[in-house]
Design an enzyme around this catalytic site. Sequence first.
Site, mmCIF file in Angstrom:
data_model
loop_
_atom_site.group_PDB
_atom_site.id
_atom_site.type_symbol
_atom_site.label_atom_id
_atom_site.label_comp_id
_atom_site.label_asym_id
_atom_site.label_seq_id
_atom_site.Cartn_x
_atom_site.Cartn_y
_atom_site.Cartn_z
ATOM 1 N N ARG A 136 2.930 5.979 -3.167
ATOM 2 C CA ARG A 136 4.061 6.826 -3.563
ATOM 3 C C ARG A 136 4.330 6.736 -5.064
ATOM 4 O O ARG A 136 4.776 7.697 -5.684
ATOM 5 C CB ARG A 136 5.289 6.446 -2.737
ATOM 6 N N LYS A 180 0.835 -1.202 0.000
ATOM 7 C CA LYS A 180 0.000 0.000 0.000
ATOM 8 C C LYS A 180 0.873 1.256 0.000
ATOM 9 O O LYS A 180 0.659 2.173 -0.796
ATOM 10 C CB LYS A 180 -0.909 -0.037 1.238
ATOM 11 N N LYS A 187 -4.799 5.337 14.630
ATOM 12 C CA LYS A 187 -4.829 4.715 13.302
ATOM 13 C C LYS A 187 -6.281 4.775 12.784
ATOM 14 O O LYS A 187 -7.068 5.566 13.261
ATOM 15 C CB LYS A 187 -4.295 3.281 13.382
ATOM 16 N N GLY A 213 -5.265 7.746 5.356
ATOM 17 C CA GLY A 213 -4.449 8.711 6.092
ATOM 18 C C GLY A 213 -3.172 9.051 5.328
ATOM 19 O O GLY A 213 -2.724 10.200 5.324
ATOM 20 N N ASP A 247 1.642 -1.458 11.698
ATOM 21 C CA ASP A 247 0.329 -1.840 11.173
ATOM 22 C C ASP A 247 -0.044 -3.284 11.503
ATOM 23 O O ASP A 247 -1.153 -3.719 11.202
ATOM 24 C CB ASP A 247 0.300 -1.649 9.652
ATOM 25 N N GLN A 299 4.536 8.948 7.779
ATOM 26 C CA GLN A 299 3.664 9.869 7.053
ATOM 27 C C GLN A 299 4.087 11.318 7.275
ATOM 28 O O GLN A 299 4.131 12.108 6.334
ATOM 29 C CB GLN A 299 2.205 9.663 7.466
ATOM 30 N N ARG A 357 -9.107 11.503 12.363
ATOM 31 C CA ARG A 357 -7.676 11.299 12.646
ATOM 32 C C ARG A 357 -6.902 12.627 12.703
ATOM 33 O O ARG A 357 -7.240 13.572 12.004
ATOM 34 C CB ARG A 357 -7.092 10.350 11.616
ATOM 35 N N SER A 414 6.818 8.799 12.742
ATOM 36 C CA SER A 414 5.766 8.594 11.749
ATOM 37 C C SER A 414 6.313 8.789 10.339
ATOM 38 O O SER A 414 6.813 9.855 9.989
ATOM 39 C CB SER A 414 4.621 9.581 12.001
HETATM 40 C C1 S3P Z 1 2.357 4.672 6.316
HETATM 41 C C2 S3P Z 1 2.887 4.980 7.542
HETATM 42 C C3 S3P Z 1 2.330 4.474 8.808
HETATM 43 C C4 S3P Z 1 1.358 3.326 8.593
HETATM 44 C C5 S3P Z 1 0.421 3.570 7.452
HETATM 45 C C6 S3P Z 1 1.194 3.791 6.161
HETATM 46 C C7 S3P Z 1 3.008 5.230 5.120
HETATM 47 O O1 S3P Z 1 1.634 5.516 9.443
HETATM 48 O O2 S3P Z 1 0.634 3.077 9.755
HETATM 49 O O3 S3P Z 1 -0.443 2.460 7.271
HETATM 50 O O4 S3P Z 1 2.721 4.748 4.005
HETATM 51 O O5 S3P Z 1 3.799 6.149 5.258
HETATM 52 P P1 S3P Z 1 2.379 6.555 10.423
HETATM 53 O O6 S3P Z 1 3.369 7.260 9.618
HETATM 54 O O7 S3P Z 1 1.315 7.472 10.922
HETATM 55 O O8 S3P Z 1 2.960 5.721 11.498
#
Ligand code: S3P
Length: 765
Positions: free
Chosen positions: A345, A340, A666, A413, A639, A493, A441, A491
């Site tokens: 990306r 995913k 989450k 997210g 995850d 993200q 969130r 994180s």
């Molecule tokens: C992700 C980062 C994680 C993960 C999410 C996907 C990503 O979140 O839980 O399912 O693709 O960068 P966090 O960065 O909030 O930990």
Amino acid sequence: MLFEQVCIIGLGLIGASLAQAIRDRQLVGRLVAVDRHAPSIEAAIADDVIDAGSDSLFDVVAGSDCIIVAVPVKTVGAVFKDIEQTMRQGLIEEDGIISDVSSTKLNVVEAAKEVFKQLPSGFVPAHPIAGAEQSGYNARRSNLFVNHSLIICELKTTDPEAIDKMANLWEGVGATIMKMGVEHHDAVLAYTSHLPHLLAFNLVEQLASHDDNMDIFRYAAGGFRDFTRIAASDPVMWHDIFIANKPALINALDEYSKYLSELRSLIVNEDSTQLLGLLGRAQSARKHFGHMLTSTPYTKKLTDPSNTDNSMATSNQASSAYIITPSTTINGSMTVPGDKSISHRSIMFGSLAEGVTKVTGFLEGEDALATLQAFRDMGVTIEGPENGEVTIHGVGINGLKPSKTPLYMGNSGTTMRLLSGILAAQPFDSVLTGDASLSKRPMERVAKPLREMGATLQTTGERGTAPISITGSDKRGSKLQGITYDMPVASAQVKSCLLLAGLWAEGKTTVIQPEISRDHTERMLSAFGYDVEVEGNKISVVGGGQLTACDIAVPADISSAAFFMVAAAIAKDSEITITKVGMNPTRTGVIDILKLMNADITISNETFVGGEPVADITIKSSQLKGIQIPEELVPLAIDEFPVLFIAASCAEGQTLLTGAKELRVKESDRIAVMADGLTQLGVDCTVTEDGIIIEGKGGNNSEAVFGGAEIYSHHDHRIAMSFSVASLRASDTIKIEGVETVNTSFPGFAELCNRLGMNIEVKSV
Ligand code: S3P
């Protein structure tokens, strides 16, 4: 009873359907009707649809506290004159309700003004968005309005109580009420109804005038038939509507002509990129808007919008459940869908690159599709996905265009947080929205550092959630500035958001993460030829560079593989091999944790695909033991905890998780939601602020650990899939509600489980 007596003037399709619907549901005391066509009145009385009827209003209207005018638009004025006279004669009260069903509203209001001089306080212009090609009394349907919208045009002169009463009546026959201004109504209807009808009539006329018209009609394929279905509608009615709504319709028609001539020139010039972009956007737009209006996931099936006029907006609320009968073993070799994080990306970087990026193994799940749709909305031509293949015609680092509507991120997210970084740097404004789960969130974690870089963006409410409104740099008048940001949480993200914003910032953007988190952004930036400096936990980019298209092979998602790893470990006599799984060291925490718990895992066929390590994972039935999970592994398995909790429940002894507060924000609060489900299934656990203590039940893998229960997933795909795995050690049926979000990351999950020996029935509820 909503009214003592309703008088419906005009027993055509809408009037007769309304009469039947009111009658069947016994909503009013008495129902009378007026129609110039005597046989309709006779039939309505004989069918007991109305209590009395006549060809003259004056015969039956006395005592009516609600009159509904359901005649062709052109004759509404004449009917108003009759109503005004009956008022003067005292047959009806002056403050009684007068409503209508016309599909144009400005002319109806004008007609009312002319007749009544001062608009009556009971005048409620209304329009049910429902219809059929057939007309007349005999085409009536009692359910015509169920799940359809009823638009009420609110006037300043109307008594709010009259509006409420009319709304109650329409709700009583199944309609959903929408309110809008008169002009807006006419403009919207010009686009959504009048223009399509006009085009359908026109296309038939065009083809019918050809010399070889017989052949055209004889060989007419589905396209012609579908497109011109509505040209079978009543010509007089449509003539009247076109004239009545002339200004708005001409406006829509002029705009249509402009679009058509642009499309024509794309074909003349054989501009494939633009043409594919336009067709691709249009193909997905219908579905996309349906989901946006209902805040539902992309892969959730929408009712075919062609059956009804407005089903897009209403009839998609159903959700699905898994009913899982216990099973004991799971065996086989398999692949799981694409990663995913990498799929997201690939779309983002491919769109921003110069050149064409080909992606294989793309995850065709909701979340990645939300990213794909967002970039289409910003003018990027993207072909596919088809069998995991996507071709992205990059627009370059400065080539994105503003979306005409808010960007809808569904449940994702990652899309929202990473896009915030990209969009904060664009010259145009953007609005980012999501579904119910995403809208809870925290988004300030990205908004705050972006503001430090000079961005202007606003989250919503006290908790800083979506929608996010971003002001473009054009209005702000300044570029983003590179910063050094010490991230409070590990994180990926947040890190990725800031690195992406950093591509447009002046100078260097540095992110310092407290612990290692997944590094797909760093890897992919390098793959697209962008310099990234990595020094331990410190990652930097310098703004102003370019991305160059490259091909991306997305490996299978280790987060999806994790469900089957745990499944095989807890079941008896089981062995599963999952092939070509992404083994990026920032993602393999789940393997380390399971190994610490004594799981029998073998890694083989290690190789590299598109810059990411991949391997086959084989896992056999194991006697798991409880452990204290090392905190440094938490971000590397972030995850996978929901399913690891299932493993812990089946282990001998206690499992202790700390330093995992992130799990609370989450797709759901995964600590609380898992603890609830585990308790329901008979497992002892204690929730702590940043983790959980699970008392494993151990035993050999033939013994049940879980009972049966009805569990709610809280719109969280991983919760739904984790509790599915529990059925391998359950003594009774586990029902999981709200499983449609499984499609965000793992389309085909239930089918795959069943192929390997589990027993999941998917039910729509
Ligand atoms: C992700 C980062 C994680 C993960 C999410 C996907 C990503 O979140 O839980 O399912 O693709 O960068 P966090 O960065 O909030 O930990």
